[in-house]
Design a protein around this motif. Structure first.
Motif, PDB file in Angstrom:
ATOM      1  N   GLU A  29      17.662   0.568  24.175  1.00 43.97           N
ATOM      2  CA  GLU A  29      18.542   0.995  25.267  1.00 43.97           C
ATOM      3  C   GLU A  29      17.730   1.389  26.496  1.00 43.97           C
ATOM      4  OE1 GLU A  29      22.318   2.795  22.768  1.00 43.97           O
ATOM      5  OE2 GLU A  29      20.542   4.040  23.080  1.00 43.97           O
ATOM      6  N   ALA A  30      16.619   2.064  26.283  1.00 46.78           N
ATOM      7  CA  ALA A  30      15.757   2.459  27.395  1.00 46.78           C
ATOM      8  C   ALA A  30      15.164   1.227  28.075  1.00 46.78           C
ATOM      9  CB  ALA A  30      14.646   3.383  26.902  1.00 46.78           C
ATOM     10  N   GLU A  31      14.714   0.254  27.274  1.00 48.23           N
ATOM     11  CA  GLU A  31      14.173  -0.987  27.846  1.00 48.23           C
ATOM     12  C   GLU A  31      15.258  -1.752  28.600  1.00 48.23           C
ATOM     13  OE1 GLU A  31      12.410  -3.194  24.667  1.00 48.23           O
ATOM     14  OE2 GLU A  31      10.582  -1.985  24.666  1.00 48.23           O
ATOM     15  N   ASP A  32      16.454  -1.821  28.031  1.00 45.53           N
ATOM     16  CA  ASP A  32      17.569  -2.511  28.695  1.00 45.53           C
ATOM     17  C   ASP A  32      17.875  -1.876  30.047  1.00 45.53           C
ATOM     18  OD1 ASP A  32      17.771  -4.221  26.544  1.00 45.53           O
ATOM     19  OD2 ASP A  32      19.599  -3.287  25.727  1.00 45.53           O
ATOM     20  N   ALA A  33      17.914  -0.555  30.096  1.00 45.45           N
ATOM     21  CA  ALA A  33      18.177   0.150  31.347  1.00 45.45           C
ATOM     22  C   ALA A  33      17.079  -0.128  32.368  1.00 45.45           C
ATOM     23  CB  ALA A  33      18.307   1.647  31.093  1.00 45.45           C
ATOM     24  N   TYR A  34      15.848  -0.126  31.906  1.00 45.15           N
ATOM     25  CA  TYR A  34      14.707  -0.410  32.783  1.00 45.15           C
ATOM     26  C   TYR A  34      14.804  -1.813  33.376  1.00 45.15           C
ATOM     27  CZ  TYR A  34       9.895  -1.507  34.099  1.00 45.15           C
ATOM     28  OH  TYR A  34       8.782  -1.917  34.781  1.00 45.15           O
ATOM     29  N   PHE A  35      15.093  -2.810  32.539  1.00 52.05           N
ATOM     30  CA  PHE A  35      15.164  -4.182  33.022  1.00 52.05           C
ATOM     31  C   PHE A  35      16.409  -4.418  33.880  1.00 52.05           C
ATOM     32  CE2 PHE A  35      12.173  -4.958  29.438  1.00 52.05           C
ATOM     33  CZ  PHE A  35      11.105  -5.358  30.229  1.00 52.05           C
ATOM     34  N   ARG A  39      16.328  -5.887  37.629  1.00 53.95           N
ATOM     35  CA  ARG A  39      17.204  -6.970  38.093  1.00 53.95           C
ATOM     36  C   ARG A  39      17.965  -6.565  39.344  1.00 53.95           C
ATOM     37  NH1 ARG A  39      17.646  -8.033  32.602  1.00 53.95           N
ATOM     38  NH2 ARG A  39      19.470  -6.712  32.300  1.00 53.95           N
ATOM     39  N   ARG A  40      18.476  -5.329  39.373  1.00 57.58           N
ATOM     40  CA  ARG A  40      19.202  -4.855  40.563  1.00 57.58           C
ATOM     41  C   ARG A  40      18.297  -4.845  41.782  1.00 57.58           C
ATOM     42  NH1 ARG A  40      21.738  -1.436  36.753  1.00 57.58           N
ATOM     43  NH2 ARG A  40      20.192   0.186  37.090  1.00 57.58           N
ATOM     44  N   GLU A  41      17.075  -4.386  41.616  1.00 56.67           N
ATOM     45  CA  GLU A  41      16.124  -4.341  42.725  1.00 56.67           C
ATOM     46  C   GLU A  41      15.756  -5.746  43.196  1.00 56.67           C
ATOM     47  OE1 GLU A  41      12.866  -1.936  41.359  1.00 56.67           O
ATOM     48  OE2 GLU A  41      14.109  -0.119  41.287  1.00 56.67           O
ATOM     49  N   ALA A  42      15.559  -6.667  42.258  1.00 53.77           N
ATOM     50  CA  ALA A  42      15.231  -8.049  42.616  1.00 53.77           C
ATOM     51  C   ALA A  42      16.395  -8.712  43.339  1.00 53.77           C
ATOM     52  CB  ALA A  42      14.860  -8.849  41.371  1.00 53.77           C
ATOM     53  N   THR A  43      17.610  -8.472  42.863  1.00 54.40           N
ATOM     54  CA  THR A  43      18.796  -9.036  43.512  1.00 54.40           C
ATOM     55  C   THR A  43      18.924  -8.504  44.932  1.00 54.40           C
ATOM     56  OG1 THR A  43      19.936  -9.306  41.400  1.00 54.40           O
ATOM     57  CG2 THR A  43      21.319  -9.224  43.367  1.00 54.40           C
ATOM     58  N   ALA A  44      18.727  -7.211  45.111  1.00 53.93           N
ATOM     59  CA  ALA A  44      18.802  -6.610  46.445  1.00 53.93           C
ATOM     60  C   ALA A  44      17.736  -7.195  47.369  1.00 53.93           C
ATOM     61  CB  ALA A  44      18.656  -5.093  46.351  1.00 53.93           C
ATOM     62  N   ALA A  45      16.532  -7.409  46.844  1.00 55.40           N
ATOM     63  CA  ALA A  45      15.456  -7.991  47.655  1.00 55.40           C
ATOM     64  C   ALA A  45      15.801  -9.427  48.057  1.00 55.40           C
ATOM     65  CB  ALA A  45      14.137  -7.948  46.889  1.00 55.40           C
ATOM     66  N   CYS A  46      16.395 -10.186  47.142  1.00 49.17           N
ATOM     67  CA  CYS A  46      16.799 -11.563  47.462  1.00 49.17           C
ATOM     68  C   CYS A  46      17.885 -11.582  48.527  1.00 49.17           C
ATOM     69  CB  CYS A  46      17.279 -12.283  46.207  1.00 49.17           C
ATOM     70  SG  CYS A  46      15.948 -12.695  45.068  1.00 49.17           S
TER      71      CYS A  46
END
Length: 98
Positions: A29-35, A39-46
């Motif tokens: 769950e911790a890894e899922d939240a981290y990834f 993904r949210r940060e990468a999407t925002a950057a795109c």
């Protein structure tokens, strides 16, 4: 940084802050939240990159069309001078930004 106290409880870890115990968080769950955050940060950057390109493109070509912008931004998605059909679906990020 939130302090962690690792306590094995049937394969789960418990997160603690001070003396208050929060619900157990598994490693998965911790890894899922981290990834998900990555993904949210990468999407925002795109989105920012696409929006920045559009702003510059419009400044240079005031009468530009959506098709001209896509051809400039993604020439690899042009087929015989036509924009790939995926850029016309209602949920297309590019179409929404345009």
């Amino acid at each position: 940084v939130v302090p962690y106290e690792i306590t094995e409880v049937s394969g789960r870890h418990s997160k603690t802050t001070g003396t208050r115990q929060e619900s157990p968080v598994s490693v998965q769950e911790a890894e899922d939240a981290y990834f998900q955050q990555i993904r949210r940060e990468a999407t925002a950057a795109c989105f920012k990159c696409i929006l920045d390109h559009l702003e510059e493109f419009i400044m240079e070509y005031l009468d530009a069309t959506y098709e001209q912008w896509i051809a400039n931004l993604h020439p690899e998605n042009m087929n015989a001078d036509q924009v790939d059909h995926r850029f016309y679906v209602e949920c297309s990020d590019h179409l929404q930004i345009w």
